[in-house]
Design an enzyme around this catalytic site. Structure first.
Site, PDB file in Angstrom:
ATOM      1  N   ILE A   1       0.887  -1.154   0.000  1.00 14.96           N
ATOM      2  CA  ILE A   1       0.000   0.000   0.000  1.00 14.96           C
ATOM      3  C   ILE A   1       0.930   1.210   0.000  1.00 14.96           C
ATOM      4  CG2 ILE A   1      -1.778   1.212   1.315  1.00 14.96           C
ATOM      5  CD1 ILE A   1      -2.216  -1.526   2.765  1.00 14.96           C
ATOM      6  N   SER A   2       0.764   2.095  -0.974  1.00  8.25           N
ATOM      7  CA  SER A   2       1.719   3.199  -1.117  1.00  8.25           C
ATOM      8  C   SER A   2       1.748   4.070   0.139  1.00  8.25           C
ATOM      9  CB  SER A   2       1.317   4.066  -2.308  1.00  8.25           C
ATOM     10  OG  SER A   2       1.161   3.277  -3.456  1.00  8.25           O
TER      11      SER A   2
END
Ligand code: SAH
Length: 218
Positions: free
Chosen positions: A61-62
């Site tokens: 997840i960025s």
């Protein structure tokens, strides 16, 4: 109640730590609970500016600062129709839903089969399910059904802007994508009808590679 206060306080602090953001992006990041999108065991790290592993696949997840940059570059407004390629846990898609409310739509395409299913459950819980759809598939090969899209946000590193994306782009639409190789990319904004030229080049970034259904693209 305490828990609610607790995540809102932590989300607010995280947003402040990211520096000056577009006020609408900052507001959306204060309102969408990131802890709902990360694996339960990592919920305590949800409001740190760091990427976190997804529960399936080898992707992450960025980090929030990168998500903020993608959202700012996409210049979102109420009512827009958006496609996300590589929708992962659904966090960016939920923020897009918030920024395009009340009528905008988001179609997220995700290669790893377990992820769209989980992302769907999360947006149902948060009340976005009528406007956000998650589809399983290779985003270089398929798009959702609610195009043409005003914005296409690519969340995995790609060597190219695939012709499929440009075909499904609405007039005056833009594509925001990390373009480069597995070692690093630059965030690019493509806008066909821009008199200054179609490509805007942005900061360096490091996204997980776009994989074709059978092999890595980069
Ligand atoms: N914005 C997402 C980021 C997820 S990381 C989030 O908030 O979670 C990038 C995602 O791209 C990963 O989940 C990875 O599985 C996915 N991906 C890689 N190649 C893909 C492809 N060809 N089509 C669709 N998704 C892809």
């Amino acid at each position: 109640m305490t828990r609610e206060l607790d995540w809102r306080t932590r989300a607010g602090r995280m947003v402040s730590s990211l520096g000056t953001l577009d006020p609408r992006v900052a507001q959306a990041m204060r309102e969408v609970p990131r802890h709902e999108f990360v694996p339960v065991a990592l919920a305590s790290a949800a409001y740190e500016d760091t990427p976190l592993p997804l529960p399936a696949g080898d992707a992450t997840i960025s980090a929030p600062h990168m998500v903020a940059l993608q959202l700012e570059w996409a210049e979102l407004a109420p009512g827009l129709r958006v496609l996300e390629v590589g929708s992962g846990c659904g966090y960016l898609a939920a923020l897009v839903a918030q920024l395009t409310a009340p009528e905008g739509t988001v179609d997220g395409v995700e290669l790893v089969p377990a992820l769209p299913h989980e992302a769907r459950r999360r947006v149902e819980r948060l009340g976005f399910a009528d406007r956000v759809r998650f589809i399983e598939g290779d985003g270089s090969d398929r798009v959702g059904e609610r195009g043409p899209y005003d914005r296409i946000i690519v969340s995995c590193a790609t060597r190219q802007l695939f012709p499929l994306w440009l075909r499904h782009l609405a007039p005056h639409g833009t594509v925001v994508a990390p373009v480069g190789d597995a070692w690093g990319q630059e965030l690019v904004r493509y806008r066909e009808d821009d008199p200054l030229g179609p490509l805007d080049r942005g900061p360096r970034c490091a996204f997980v590679p776009l994989r074709r259904a059978l092999s890595p693209d980069i």
